[in-house]
Design a protein around this motif. Sequence first.
Motif, PDB file in Angstrom:
ATOM      1  N   GLU A 189      -4.753  21.162 132.019  1.00 31.92           N
ATOM      2  CA  GLU A 189      -6.007  20.895 132.744  1.00 31.92           C
ATOM      3  C   GLU A 189      -5.804  20.573 134.220  1.00 31.92           C
ATOM      4  O   GLU A 189      -6.444  19.679 134.766  1.00 31.92           O
ATOM      5  N   ASP A 216     -10.987  28.013 133.597  1.00 32.22           N
ATOM      6  CA  ASP A 216      -9.992  27.172 134.302  1.00 32.22           C
ATOM      7  C   ASP A 216      -8.895  28.082 134.833  1.00 32.22           C
ATOM      8  O   ASP A 216      -7.941  28.414 134.126  1.00 32.22           O
ATOM      9  N   ARG A 241     -10.430  26.165 125.897  1.00 35.19           N
ATOM     10  CA  ARG A 241     -10.897  24.846 126.360  1.00 35.19           C
ATOM     11  C   ARG A 241     -11.128  23.913 125.177  1.00 35.19           C
ATOM     12  O   ARG A 241     -12.173  23.277 125.054  1.00 35.19           O
TER      13      ARG A 241
END
Length: 320
Positions: A189, A216, A241
Amino acid sequence: MNHHTVDTGPGHNRRQWLGAALGTTLASAWPAWAASPPATSATSGGLLTRRIPSSGEALPVVGLGTWITFNVGNDAPALEACTAVVRAFFEAGGRLIDSSPMYGSSQPTIGHALAALQQPQALFSAEKVWVGDAARGAAQIEASRNFWGVPRFDLMQVHNLLGWEGHLPRLFEMKARGRLRYVGISTSEGRRHAELERIMRTQRIDFVQLTLNLLDREAEQRLLPLAQERGIAVLVNRPFRQGDLLNQLARHPLPGWAADIGCDSWAQVALKYVVSHPAVTCAIPATSQVAHLRQNMGAARGRLPDAALRARMARDVAAL
Ligand SMILES: NC(=O)c1ccc[n+]([C@@H]2O[C@H](COP(=O)([O-])OP(=O)(O)OC[C@H]3O[C@@H](n4cnc5c(N)ncnc54)[C@H](OP(=O)(O)O)[C@@H]3O)[C@@H](O)[C@H]2O)c1
């Protein structure tokens, strides 16, 4: 497994595999920006593989994560469900399973499954060391090894960079003595990317693990090009995710381009987006369900998007 040969499935030694791979490189999967074709090849079983840059060993582009999904404690039906997932994983040609001492009872769950399946030869074990005090690293790795029931790990990663300065020298020494095959670092992350970049520039690591998915994409800016430049293999965590991406996408019909790359689910779209990046070696989606496992392994087959379609996929999904 026999750690001195590339195990590409029953009856295939390294030489046979290389011969097959050289003849089946998927030119259509080569993104336009790449300086040279990524070593994406099909094994004789049809799974797409990528080479680990430091060794040339081939890995299927889809592996198996175990965080949360395999943290089932002593719940017997849940343990059997996880064993069924691992069985389906190897039946589909999978190799790399990723875990960490941070993942609750996931390590003993993996050990239970591997024992039930009589220690599948194709296994590529990816573990982590997760303790700030490097002096405690060796004992933790040994405890992890006992949970898995393997003679040694293929890959040991420093989890979330924790205490990396202390751990890396020991891991390199273990590798030199044949007690590990590869050394890596993990993050997720977007955390501590600047420090990760510094490690990638200065340490001779074989693998890096980071987050990449349709939403992301920070790693695409610097870390993935750097991994290519430095010859570092890339494992991708959180491709869905942690499931949120798929839950969000489930409300929308599949775009027309999904069929062009052989995808019949959003999960396959999300995985093909990740594994089509030329720097990526293997994505590690986690699942507790055999049906999902089979769907995910389907993303290691058939066509991959080129650079133009990758850009469109990200644009279209961001706009939903
Ligand atoms: N710092 C680190 O080193 C780090 C950090 C995070 C993660 N990781 C590693 O990366 C792995 C993957 O990341 P993650 O566990 O965060 O999440 P993820 O793989 O992005 O998502 C997992 C979730 O997606 C669902 N799912 C899987 N396949 C599906 C399918 N075909 N259709 C619908 N839903 C599906 C699963 O639910 P079902 O069980 O219902 O299928 C699960 O809830 C972890 O397990 C771990 O091994 C490492």
